[in-house]
Scaffold this motif. Structure first.
Motif: not given
Length: 216
Positions: A1-12, A14-19, A36-40
């Protein structure tokens, strides 16, 4: 993924719990309509099928940072494959409906994700062609090279460590553990491979690639 895409998805996310999950944790099973969808964020998730004989056949690895399962998020079709932690992982998960709404509002991110899907597909197709036309030793060598490039850790000496055992690399190459053990012995004699209990070392990736080229 492009850095901008990674940053945008990561920001989204962030409001969900880290597991955190241990290696072997299963996130999705075939035919499952996941909620659920997952962000690794760290580690890797292997995507695989199981043959009629009960053997794992690894399709691909999702390497952090990565969003999955994109197919279900985009078109609500259940996946045909198993998603399992291939290492200890850190993940944020969000309701699929929330992720779909986020993507609907960000078409550029969707285009970037689709670009990554096609890149992954090309890699999978290349692997299929190679495996169909190659013998066991070449298939193992190709799998080792792919694992280095996808998730290997390069040391200061230039050697790569890949955290897989013989069974796991066999799943990647479509070979039995016994076949991997046999073919790996030749690579070890040529100093192209070191096999340890739960990991392998590729002393020189360029030499291993040259060895494969000479055999194809």
């Amino acid at each position: 993924m492009k850095p901008t895409t990674t940053a945008a998805i990561s920001t989204f996310f962030e409001s969900y719990p880290l597991k955190n999950y241990k290696k072997g944790h299963i996130f999705i099973l075939p035919g499952e309509l996941t909620e659920h969808a997952y962000f690794l964020l760290d580690g890797k998730v292997k995507v695989y099928d199981v043959s009629y004989r009960g053997d794992e056949i690894i399709i691909t690895n999702r390497i952090a940072p990565s969003l999955f399962p994109i197919s279900f998020v985009v078109n609500t079709e259940p996946t045909r494959y198993i998603y399992e932690a291939g290492s200890d992982v850190s993940i944020r998960q969000a309701p699929t409906a929330d992720v779909r709404q986020f993507l609907d509002s960000n078409p550029k991110i969707v285009l970037d994700l689709l670009s990554n899907i096609y890149t992954t597909l090309d890699t999978v197709l290349e692997r299929m062609v190679h495996y169909i036309a190659s013998n066991a030793k070449s298939r193992l060598t190709y799998a080792l090279i792919s694992e280095c490039k996808e998730s290997g850790v390069k040391s200061e000496t230039g050697a790569y460590r890949i955290d897989v055992n013989e069974k796991e690399i066999g799943s990647r190459a479509g070979l039995s553990r016994e076949t991997v053990s046999r073919e790996a012995r030749a690579l070890k004699r040529m100093k192209l491979l070191e096999v340890h209990h739960n990991f392998m070392i590729i002393p020189n990736l360029s030499e291993l690639e040259a060895y494969l080229s000479a055999r194809t």
